[in-house]
Every structure is written in structure tokens, then in C-alpha cells.
Design a protein around this motif. Structure first.
Motif, PDB file in Angstrom:
ATOM      1  N   ASN A 232       0.829  -1.201   0.000  1.00 16.63           N
ATOM      2  CA  ASN A 232       0.000   0.000   0.000  1.00 16.63           C
ATOM      3  C   ASN A 232       0.870   1.261   0.000  1.00 16.63           C
ATOM      4  O   ASN A 232       0.575   2.241  -0.701  1.00 16.63           O
ATOM      5  CB  ASN A 232      -0.925  -0.029   1.224  1.00 16.63           C
ATOM      6  N   SER A 233       1.963   1.214   0.746  1.00 20.56           N
ATOM      7  CA  SER A 233       2.868   2.372   0.788  1.00 20.56           C
ATOM      8  C   SER A 233       3.510   2.605  -0.578  1.00 20.56           C
ATOM      9  O   SER A 233       3.698   3.747  -0.995  1.00 20.56           O
ATOM     10  CB  SER A 233       3.976   2.158   1.828  1.00 20.56           C
TER      11      SER A 233
ATOM     12  N   ASN B 161       0.904   4.297  -2.784  1.00 17.09           N
ATOM     13  CA  ASN B 161       0.733   5.718  -2.475  1.00 17.09           C
ATOM     14  C   ASN B 161       1.911   6.542  -2.963  1.00 17.09           C
ATOM     15  O   ASN B 161       1.736   7.605  -3.563  1.00 17.09           O
ATOM     16  CB  ASN B 161       0.546   5.921  -0.972  1.00 17.09           C
TER      17      ASN B 161
ATOM     18  N   ASP C 147       1.903   9.211  -6.152  1.00 15.92           N
ATOM     19  CA  ASP C 147       2.320  10.594  -5.868  1.00 15.92           C
ATOM     20  C   ASP C 147       3.398  11.031  -6.843  1.00 15.92           C
ATOM     21  O   ASP C 147       3.380  12.146  -7.368  1.00 15.92           O
ATOM     22  CB  ASP C 147       2.876  10.706  -4.445  1.00 15.92           C
TER      23      ASP C 147
ATOM     24  N   GLU D 145      -6.837  -0.080  -1.344  1.00 11.27           N
ATOM     25  CA  GLU D 145      -7.869   0.663  -0.610  1.00 11.27           C
ATOM     26  C   GLU D 145      -9.057   0.989  -1.503  1.00 11.27           C
ATOM     27  O   GLU D 145      -9.515   2.135  -1.578  1.00 11.27           O
ATOM     28  CB  GLU D 145      -7.277   1.921   0.017  1.00 11.27           C
TER      29      GLU D 145
ATOM     30  N   GLU E 251      -0.491  11.470   7.894  1.00 15.67           N
ATOM     31  CA  GLU E 251      -0.488  10.518   6.767  1.00 15.67           C
ATOM     32  C   GLU E 251      -1.865   9.918   6.537  1.00 15.67           C
ATOM     33  O   GLU E 251      -2.327   9.818   5.404  1.00 15.67           O
ATOM     34  CB  GLU E 251       0.505   9.384   7.055  1.00 15.67           C
ATOM     35  N   GLU E 252      -2.513   9.529   7.636  1.00 17.81           N
ATOM     36  CA  GLU E 252      -3.834   8.910   7.494  1.00 17.81           C
ATOM     37  C   GLU E 252      -4.833   9.916   6.936  1.00 17.81           C
ATOM     38  O   GLU E 252      -5.672   9.579   6.102  1.00 17.81           O
ATOM     39  CB  GLU E 252      -4.333   8.369   8.850  1.00 17.81           C
TER      40      GLU E 252
ATOM     41  N   LYS F  57      -4.007  10.396   3.266  1.00 17.49           N
ATOM     42  CA  LYS F  57      -4.324   9.183   2.516  1.00 17.49           C
ATOM     43  C   LYS F  57      -5.838   9.087   2.291  1.00 17.49           C
ATOM     44  O   LYS F  57      -6.297   8.813   1.195  1.00 17.49           O
ATOM     45  CB  LYS F  57      -3.832   7.968   3.319  1.00 17.49           C
TER      46      LYS F  57
ATOM     47  N   LYS G 293      -6.972  11.652  -0.208  1.00 17.16           N
ATOM     48  CA  LYS G 293      -6.594  11.255  -1.573  1.00 17.16           C
ATOM     49  C   LYS G 293      -7.495  10.148  -2.082  1.00 17.16           C
ATOM     50  O   LYS G 293      -7.965  10.189  -3.212  1.00 17.16           O
ATOM     51  CB  LYS G 293      -5.143  10.760  -1.569  1.00 17.16           C
ATOM     52  N   ASN G 294      -7.734   9.166  -1.217  1.00 17.76           N
ATOM     53  CA  ASN G 294      -8.602   8.060  -1.627  1.00 17.76           C
ATOM     54  C   ASN G 294      -9.995   8.552  -1.964  1.00 17.76           C
ATOM     55  O   ASN G 294     -10.618   8.088  -2.897  1.00 17.76           O
ATOM     56  CB  ASN G 294      -8.702   7.010  -0.521  1.00 17.76           C
TER      57      ASN G 294
END
Lengths: 163, 164, 164
Positions: B61-62, B65, B69, B136, C123-124, C127, C130-131
């Protein structure tokens, strides 16, 4: 148009879905959570933030953040495969009175659920991140944009701070 | 997570992380750089990582992301909203290529979301639930993207066969 | 005799994986050939060697930098202490040095943890934003919007994550 209307109604229903919460304050729910099995707890007081903002050890980029914070609490679960590890998302939502908080957003996938809350007042702001593996509660005069920018600040200044 | 736990765990995913990054970024150097950067970022917060949580899914997942980006920053997408549009491959790239190499090129041509889901589902063998967690997105969205990608490849394959 | 598989329905719809399709079990030769080619593309990809790069290159550089910073910090700290010895009385030196030895360590640890918690929150937050952005653009089928919800009357509704 009809579909969009249905989606809109769905969104509104889900946005108001958390109206029923418990009666406890956030602090007392944290007390409840930290007493559970497989939980780690972290708590920083306003006094400590004051000290952090004044110490020479703190990099300039972070000083401003420390100055704007008055409290921080976090509970995290570990050993999630142990049956005794609680569902802290559920526990928090069932027990906490979130009156005055506005829910910013919720994202849910098959494995992950996360919600963000905010409460603004003259005394300062309160932010909550609630997810199944961690709950973070931040208070201070800091705004949401600054919190969001912190990731970038870290990427730039983190190395200078040994992070 | 201790330093040695972190190193041990991350090393076993090196190949997967690199391949996944490559499927998004297409360039070997970018993929390599992305993997190293993500490892660094995770190392910085290794104390917050739980070794018993799904570390593999978290790593993948990282990568997703960070790579997305990077794509945005590099402005590989003319317009962020045109995620699903496909670019054309220059005809000379197809010269002297066999059918399998041509199919690889068509795969690279797929929209990023389809490339990612096909990479994870078909090339790395993840189940839809795992793909859903890594990207996600919902399980249904993962399946839809795999289906769209496969259909597009099937169409390209048919064109190739009919053109001889 | 095994039932012939309709490739369009089973494989292209994402219901079956390529491993679940047996040779000679497809409706026509074009489909057979497509599945065979698809398999070959997958095996070619998995056989391709990945570059021999150091996963921890950036991490090692970071650690080196940290050690150097730590040395500089220790050195400057030691210099301060020496200056203090010269300046204050022996009694005052003992009480001061004890205080300075214990406090910075505690402060540094707390500071590190605070920063990690803030980073996790940040970050959360980014994230999820963005999602949400991706879900409402091209990634998700329309029916999956219900997995994301965002308050209409809230301060982040006009929050442009890409402009940060």
C-alpha cells in the motif's frame, strides 16, 4: 440523476450515522481503552508541549507545532490476532459522547475503517482519528491544514531531526 | 518493531515491492528509487509498526501511495482526472517484437488502476480481498478493474492475431 | 466431458484466474491461444531478474547522517558542559549536570513519539483525502461511493490536498 440522488441520500444517512454515541468524555474513554488487553498508551500534557517548544533540542520546523499543541493521547493495539485484543473503534464509538464534534470523513474498505472528527471552540481545536488499530486525540490551536502539512514537513525536516 | 525485525520482514518483499512499483512507474530507475524511498519512510516510523499486522499489505500500500504521488508530481498524467485514458505506443516500439513482448507493451499501456490490479491479481497472485486492502478500494472495484484490463488485452490480442 | 468455458464470461469478467483454466477447455482456438499467451506473459514477467540494488541504500545514508548529527550534538553538548564546569562551582556543576543529563534524553524521546503520532495522523488524513478524491474521479465504480463519506458542511470540503 435518480442514481445521483440515491447516492446523495446514502451519503447523508452515513454522515449522520454516528449520532448515537455513548455518554463518556473522551478522556474517560481513553482510561477505559488503556485498561484493555494488548493496548499501548501515550499521553502528552500541555506542560510537556510547552517544554518541547522551548527546548533547544527541537528543530525550528517542529517548534511551531509544539507551541500550538496542548494535548495528545494515543491508544494503539498490538497482537491483533489475539482474540482478547479489543475492537477499539467499536469501543470508542459506543462509549464516547462526541457532542459538539463534527465528523469530517469516514473511509471504509473490507479491512479498514477510519473516521476523522473535529471540534472547534475559542479555547482551541480538538481532532480525533478513530481507526481499528489506533485512536489519536489532539488538542491545541493547531488547524487541520497544518496537521495535513506535517507529512511534508517531516519529509523535508525529518532527516535533520534524526527521524 | 525492532530494527532487525524490520529488516528481516522487508527483505522478503523486495521482489514484490519492486515489481509492483515498476508496474505503476514503468521505469526501472524510478521503481528502484521508489522502493528505497518507501523503505526509508517506513524505517523512520518502524517503532509504530506492528509486526503482527499485515505488514506485506502495508508495504504494498505504501508503494502504491508513493508511486502514484510520484506520477502526479512528474505530471505523467496530463490531467489527473484522465486516469483512465490510454496513451498510444509509438509504432517503432512494436518492431521486431514477438507476440508476448507486444502483449507486455499493451499491458504497460493500460490505465494505472487496471495495471495495478492486474499486476497484483494475475502477476503476483493476490486474492481480490488482498488487492482491495492494498489499493484501498472495494473488492468489487478490484474485480471490475481486473476485468476491464483483461478485456482490453483480449481486444488487443485479437487485433494482433487478425493483423497476422 | 468437461463443460467448455466461455472465456468472455468467466475469465474476462474476472471470475476465474488464469490458473483455473485448463488447456483444451475453452470454447474456441482464439481463446485457447489468448490464455496461453497470457500465461506466457505472466511467466516471462516472473522470470525476469530484478536489478541487484540495495534496499536499504537510503536508509543506510540516513543512519550515517543520524550518527553524524548525534556526534555533533553530543560534541556540542559536551562543550557546553565543559564551559559550565569552568564557570560554576563544583556543587552547582553536580546539580546542573545531573539535570541536563536526564532531561534532554526524556525530552528527545517524548519529542520523537509526538512527532511519530503527528505523522501518523497527518499521513492517514492525507491518505483518506486522496482516496476520497480518487474514488470520486475515475477509480471506483459509481456504486462504491457509499464506502466513502464526507461531511458536506465541514471545513475540509474545499480542502485542496494537491495544493499543499
Amino acid at each position: 440523476m435518480k442514481t445521483k440522488l440515491i447516492v446523495l441520500v446514502l451519503l447523508i444517512i452515513s454522515a449522520t450515522g454516528f449520532a448515537q454515541n455513548g455518554e463518556q468524555t473522551i478522556d474517560s474513554t481513553f482510561e477505559l481503552l488503556k485498561a484493555q488487553k494488548n493496548i499501548s498508551y501515550f499521553d502528552v500534557t500541555g506542560e510537556m508541549f510547552k517544554m518541547l517548544s522551548e527546548t533547544k533540542e527541537t528543530e525550528a520546523e517542529f517548534k511551531d507545532y509544539m507551541r500550538k499543541l496542548t494535548g495528545m493521547k494515543m491508544v494503539r493495539t498490538y497482537n491483533r490476532h489475539d482474540n482478547g485484543t479489543p475492537d477499539i473503534y467499536k469501543l470508542f464509538m459506543q462509549n464516547t459522547n462526541l457532542k459538539g464534534f463534527s465528523r469530517l470523513m469516514t473511509s471504509e474498505t473490507s479491512t479498514r475503517k477510519i473516521s476523522f472528527y473535529q471540534k472547534k471552540s475559542k479555547a482551541g481545536n480538538e481532532y480525533l482519528l478513530v481507526q481499528s488499530s489506533a485512536i489519536i486525540y489532539i488538542t491545541g490551536t493547531i488547524d487541520l491544514k497544518s496537521i495535513s502539512e506535517f507529512e511534508q514537513v517531516m519529509n523535508i525536516a525529518g532527516s535533520a531531526f534524526d527521524m | 518493531m525492532t530494527d532487525s525485525d524490520f529488516e528481516k520482514q522487508i527483505l522478503q518483499y523486495k521482489k514484490k515491492l519492486y515489481r509492483f512499483a515498476l508496474s505503476i512507474l514503468k521505469q526501472k530507475e524510478d521503481a528502484q528509487d521508489a522502493v528505497q524511498e518507501v523503505v526509508l519512510r517506513m524505517w523512520k516510523k518502524r517503532e509504530l509498526l506492528n509486526s503482527d499486522e499485515n505488514f506485506e499489505s502495508y508495504c504494498m500500500n505504501s508503494i502504491k501511495n508513493y508511486a502514484l504521488d510520484l506520477l502526479r508530481k512528474k505530471r505523467n498524467f496530463q490531467n489527473y482526472k484522465e486516469f483512465t485514458s490510454t496513451g498510444n505506443i509509438a509504432p517503432e516500439e512494436f518492431e521486431n517484437k514477438d507476440l508476448i513482448e507486444r502483449m507486455q507493451l499493451f499491458l504497460k499501456q493500460l490505465p494505472v488502476q487496471q495495471r495495478m490490479t492486474i499486476e497484483l491479481k494475475d502477476f503476483q497472485g493476490y486474492e481480490y480481498e488482498e488487492v482491495s486492502a492494498i489499493l484501498e478500494i472495494s473488492v468489487n472495484a478490484a474485480r471490475v478493474n481486473v476485468s476491464r484490463g483483461r478485456k482490453r488485452l483480449y481486444e488487443k490480442f485479437k487485433e494482433e492475431i487478425s493483423n497476422g | 466431458m468437461a463443460k467448455k468455458i466461455k472465456i468472455a464470461e468467466e475469465f474476462l469478467e474476472g471470475k476465474l484466474s488464469v490458473d483455473e483454466i485448463e488447456a483444451g477447455n475453452l470454447e474456441n482456438s482464439m481463446d485457447e491461444e489468448f490464455i496461453d499467451t497470457y500465461r506466457k506473459v505472466i511467466s516471462k514477467n516472473s522470470e525476469e531478474e530484478i536489478p541487484n540494488f540495495n534496499l536499504f541504500e537510503k536508509t543506510a545514508f540516513q543512519q550515517k547522517k543520524e550518527r553524524s548529527n548525534s556526534f555533533k550534538r553530543t560534541f556540542s553538548y559536551a562543550a557546553t558542559v565543559v564551559a559550565l564546569i569552568g564557570f560554576f562551582s563544583l556543587f552547582f556543576y553536580f546539580s546542573t549536570i545531573r539535570k541536563q543529563h536526564t532531561q534532554p534524553v526524556k525530552i528527545a524521546e517524548t519529542q520523537k513519539e509526538v512527532i511519530q503520532v503527528l505523522l501518523l495522523f497527518s499521513e492517514e488524513l492525507n491518505k483518506t483525502l486522496k482516496n476520497f478524491d480518487e474514488a470520486t474521479t475515475a477509480f471506483q465504480p459509481f456504486a462504491d461511493y457509499k464506502n466513502y463519506s464526507i461531511e458536506f458542511n465541514n471545513p475540509i470540503k474545499n480542502f485542496k490536498i494537491n495544493e499543499l
